[in-house]
Design an enzyme around this catalytic site. Structure first.
Site, short mmCIF file in Angstrom:
data_model
loop_
_atom_site.label_atom_id
_atom_site.label_comp_id
_atom_site.label_asym_id
_atom_site.label_seq_id
_atom_site.Cartn_x
_atom_site.Cartn_y
_atom_site.Cartn_z
CG HIS A 112 10.86 5.41 -7.74
ND1 HIS A 112 11.74 4.49 -7.21
CD2 HIS A 112 9.63 4.83 -7.63
CE1 HIS A 112 11.09 3.41 -6.80
NE2 HIS A 112 9.81 3.60 -7.04
CE1 TYR A 142 5.47 -7.56 -8.73
CE2 TYR A 142 6.94 -6.24 -10.09
CZ TYR A 142 6.33 -6.49 -8.88
OH TYR A 142 6.57 -5.66 -7.83
CB SER A 163 11.82 -0.81 -5.41
OG SER A 163 11.76 -0.15 -6.65
CB SER A 167 2.91 -10.55 -1.13
OG SER A 167 3.26 -10.09 0.16
NE ARG A 168 5.52 -4.62 -4.95
CZ ARG A 168 6.13 -3.45 -4.77
NH1 ARG A 168 5.44 -2.34 -4.79
NH2 ARG A 168 7.44 -3.39 -4.59
CE LYS A 222 8.44 2.41 -10.08
NZ LYS A 222 7.73 1.53 -9.19
NE ARG A 243 10.67 -2.49 -10.22
CZ ARG A 243 11.94 -2.32 -9.95
NH1 ARG A 243 12.84 -2.38 -10.92
NH2 ARG A 243 12.35 -2.09 -8.71
CG ASN A 256 10.26 7.65 9.65
OD1 ASN A 256 11.19 7.45 10.44
ND2 ASN A 256 9.86 6.75 8.77
CE1 TYR A 262 7.01 0.48 8.72
CE2 TYR A 262 8.38 0.00 10.61
CZ TYR A 262 7.89 -0.34 9.37
OH TYR A 262 8.30 -1.51 8.79
CG ASP A 284 5.90 3.80 -7.16
OD1 ASP A 284 6.79 3.51 -6.32
OD2 ASP A 284 5.88 3.32 -8.31
CB CYS A 308 13.55 2.06 0.43
SG CYS A 308 14.75 0.82 -0.08
N GLY A 309 10.14 2.35 1.76
CA GLY A 309 9.33 3.15 2.67
C GLY A 309 8.50 4.27 2.07
P1 GTP Z 1 7.81 0.30 -3.84
O1 GTP Z 1 6.33 0.15 -3.94
O2 GTP Z 1 8.55 -0.94 -4.18
O3 GTP Z 1 8.32 1.46 -4.62
O4 GTP Z 1 8.17 0.45 -2.27
P2 GTP Z 1 7.99 1.63 -1.19
O5 GTP Z 1 9.16 2.53 -1.27
O6 GTP Z 1 6.65 2.24 -1.32
O7 GTP Z 1 8.13 0.85 0.21
P3 GTP Z 1 7.07 0.56 1.37
O8 GTP Z 1 6.56 1.79 2.05
O9 GTP Z 1 6.04 -0.36 0.85
O10 GTP Z 1 7.99 -0.18 2.44
C1 GTP Z 1 8.73 -1.32 2.11
C2 GTP Z 1 9.12 -2.06 3.37
O11 GTP Z 1 9.85 -1.19 4.25
C3 GTP Z 1 7.92 -2.55 4.17
O12 GTP Z 1 8.17 -3.85 4.61
C4 GTP Z 1 7.83 -1.59 5.32
O13 GTP Z 1 7.24 -2.16 6.44
C5 GTP Z 1 9.28 -1.17 5.55
N1 GTP Z 1 9.41 0.22 6.10
C6 GTP Z 1 8.77 1.32 5.66
N2 GTP Z 1 9.08 2.41 6.40
C7 GTP Z 1 9.96 1.97 7.33
C8 GTP Z 1 10.66 2.63 8.40
O14 GTP Z 1 10.55 3.83 8.65
N3 GTP Z 1 11.50 1.85 9.15
C9 GTP Z 1 11.66 0.51 8.91
N4 GTP Z 1 12.49 -0.17 9.69
N5 GTP Z 1 11.01 -0.13 7.92
C10 GTP Z 1 10.17 0.58 7.14
C1 SPV Z 2 8.82 -0.74 -7.44
O1 SPV Z 2 9.40 -1.81 -7.63
O2 SPV Z 2 9.43 0.34 -7.26
C2 SPV Z 2 7.34 -0.70 -7.39
C3 SPV Z 2 6.62 -1.87 -7.86
O3 SPV Z 2 6.76 0.32 -7.06
S1 SPV Z 2 6.65 -1.95 -9.60
O4 SPV Z 2 5.39 -1.45 -10.11
O5 SPV Z 2 6.82 -3.33 -9.95
O6 SPV Z 2 7.72 -1.14 -10.10
MN MN Z 3 8.22 2.00 -6.68
#
Ligand code: GTP
Ligand code: SPV
Ligand code: MN
Length: 589
Positions: A229, A200, A251, A372-373, A209, A72, A500, A497, A276, A253-254
């Protein structure tokens, strides 16, 4: 007589001058046809889709974008309200008239030689009164297919729209993928988004979004609901009882990981409803109910593996009706599978990196782009909740807010009540990630994980949150978490992970009133031993550190919060300003 939707399509045809117009009906044959065409089409010098190994990843395709278009672009994203104050200091603003002139200029004739895909879509399960309709036009096959996976596209949307004028309009062209001619312009008052120059996810899949959060949050403000979100999960305990949670994290952050968590405790399981976005309404019984407007996951590949997120790996290997798309991962040429850091410990010897170059293991750079997604249907998910298509949504008992912080923010604490929870969420800071272009790892304020997605003045948004609290009769508990604390050696202090689930289990105990709390300057901490750490090798000192308030750190934190609040002046509700004053006194600033 044409319907308003047909009139919109005609207007778009006149503006873009495409060679052909195709209105999506959502059928299976259509998905197959578009996927076929995409494998033969070049856009921006690259084949749009390449088929991947169907044994390993059924029905899956690979997409590589322009390296300038991988995340983004918040600095090119605008909220064009009549006045700058309405958009607030949290948004970039341009006068709507000026913005439309600029976009019309870019759009004019932009689809010559191309096909314009018309995507009628519903956000939310179509039977729900909370679901909303939209129509996006695009000249990108990748965007059309992605929208097909991420939302409910076709006939059902056309029927829902009928002869109504009340639908979101999304106008998109990938243009020439030039960052100097890239804009994502929102017009909340017109239920309209114009996007040019990017293919993207968050810039181009306008149902996501742009509509479900930026325009959605504004509609929610007008109509008395919240667009957030957030993930939606149900956590089942051994007695069969399911507790529903929302979880907001910035974004990358897990969220996706937490949304399909595999708990460490026997008899517990997580049911996935969304990873999301959540639309939250006050139900007839005065409880908060949430639906997921989306129908798919657009998830971060990097870091996803059988160890960290087995349920997502199973989802990706379970593609039935809709294609799964992998974007900007690497490719393992030995077996034509997508590859990214974290999917296996071993780096394959014959890799092509995300930019299409032969990968050198010793290059010191990752083979897959950090952002990468994958785009995959939620209906492939083995932990999918049976409530996914419940038109009412699910009743929420807890809201989890988090951020990515190496210091300062404890592993978990609870807010005393709704209003102090709104305050706690309004002061969240998080380190920037690769999900948005720009520097990675700098702490910025990201209230409710909504800084890039709130479509109006965030001061008023906070007030709206407080108002929802007044309207609801039975409010969820609010918890703050941070999975990302690091020690002096830069190692994560909490294993994260699956682990949690230990924190979630404690939250359920709190919701059920089974355990007490310890007061602190910032909120309520778990009592000694209340978090079940059985079978986990973690030192007591580490836990003590994770569950304490470091006043020196918080002194700095409070100053950052104050600076952020100051930008909004008296738009910040007085209640929240009072909480900040109180926090300052307790910390000793
Ligand atoms: P968006 O799709 O961008 O909104 O992201 P998201 O909030 O869904 O994040 P996602 O679960 O894809 O995690 C993003 C990154 O954080 C990945 O590389 C995960 O491996 C890492 N991650 C997720 N949960 C944890 C956790 O509990 N601890 C740590 N250290 N890393 C984590
Ligand atoms: C984010 O960035 O929070 C995502 C991917 O979930 S996007 O659809 O690009 O917003
Ligand atoms: Mn998101």
């Amino acid at each position: 007589m044409s319907t308003p939707m047909e009139m919109f399509v005609k207007e778009m045809q006149k503006l873009f001058q495409p060679d052909e117009v195709y209105v999506m009906n959502g059928s299976q044959e259509e998905v197959e046809k578009i996927t076929e065409i995409a494998q033969k089409s070049e856009v921006d010098g690259r084949i749009v889709l390449k088929k991947l190994n169907g044994q390993e990843y059924p029905n899956s395709y690979y997409h590589r974008s322009n390296p300038n278009d991988v995340a983004r672009t918040e600095h090119l994203t605008f909220v064009c309200t009549p006045t700058k104050e309405q958009a607030g200091p949290n948004n970039n603003w341009v006068d709507p008239k000026e913005a439309k002139e600029k976009m019309d200029y870019l759009f004019k004739g932009a689809m010559k030689g191309r096909t314009m895909y018309v995507i009628p879509f519903v956000m939310g399960t179509p039977k729900s009164k909370y679901a909303k309709n939209g129509v996006q036009v695009t000249d990108s096959l990748y965007v059309a297919l992605s929208m097909r996976v991420m939302s409910r596209v076709g006939k059902q949307a056309i029927e829902r729209i009928g002869t109504s004028y009340d639908f979101f309009r999304g106008i998109h062209s990938i243009g020439d993928v030039n960052p100097n001619r890239r804009f994502i312009m929102h017009f909340p008052q017109d239920n309209l988004v114009m996007s040019f120059g990017s293919g993207y996810g968050g810039n181009a899949l306008l149902g996501k979004k742009c509509y479900s959060l930026r325009i959605g949050s504004y509609l929610g403000y007008q109509e008395g609901w919240l667009a957030e979100h957030m993930i939606i999960i149900g956590v089942e305990a051994p007695d069969g009882k399911i507790t529903y949670f929302l979880g907001a994290f910035p974004s990358a952050c897990g969220k996706t990981n937490l949304a399909m968590l595999d708990p460490v405790f026997k008899g517990y399981r997580v049911w996935t409803l969304g990873d999301d976005i959540a639309w939250i309404n006050v139900g007839e019984d005065g409880q908060l109910y949430a639906i997921n407007p989306e129908a798919g996951f657009f998830g971060v590949a990097a870091g996803t593996g059988f160890k960290t997120n087995p349920n997502m790996m199973k989802t990706l290997k379970n593609s039935k009706f809709f294609p799964t798309l992998f974007t900007n991962t690497a490719v393992d040429n030995s077996n034509n599978t997508p590859w990214w850091e974290g999917v296996s410990d071993e780096v394959p010897s014959d890799l092509t990196d995300w930019q299409g170059r032969k990968y050198d293991k010793n290059s010191g750079t990752p083979a897959a782009h950090p952002n990468s997604r994958f785009t995959v249907s939620i209906y492939n998910c083995p932990t999918l909740s049976p409530e996914i298509d419940n038109p009412k949504g699910v009743p929420i008992s807890g809201i989890i807010f988090g951020g990515r912080r190496k210091s300062t923010i404890p592993l978990v604490y609870e807010a005393k009540d709704w209003n102090s929870g709104v305050f706690a969420a309004s002061i969240i800071g998080s380190e920037t990630t690769a999900a948005a272009s720009g520097q990675v790892g700098t702490v910025r304020r990201d209230p409710m994980a909504m800084l890039p997605f709130c479509g109006y003045n965030m001061g008023e948004y906070f007030n709206h949150w407080l108002n929802i609290g007044e309207r609801a009769k039975k409010l969820p508990k609010i918890f703050m978490v941070n999975w990302f604390r690091k020690d002096e050696d830069g190692k994560f202090m909490w294993p994260g992970y699956r682990e949690n689930s230990r924190i979630i289990k404690w939250m359920i105990d709190r919701i059920e009133g089974k355990t007490g709390v310890k007061e602190s300057e910032i909120g309520l901490f778990p009592q000694e031993g209340a978090i079940d750490l059985s079978g986990l090798d973690i030192k007591k000192e580490t836990m003590d550190k994770l569950l304490s308030v470091d006043k020196e750190d918080w002194k700095k934190e409070v100053l950052m919060i104050e600076e952020f609040y100051a930008k909004f002046g008296d738009k910040i509700p007085k209640d929240l300003r009072d909480y900040l004053k109180e926090l300052k006194e307790k910390i000793g600033v």
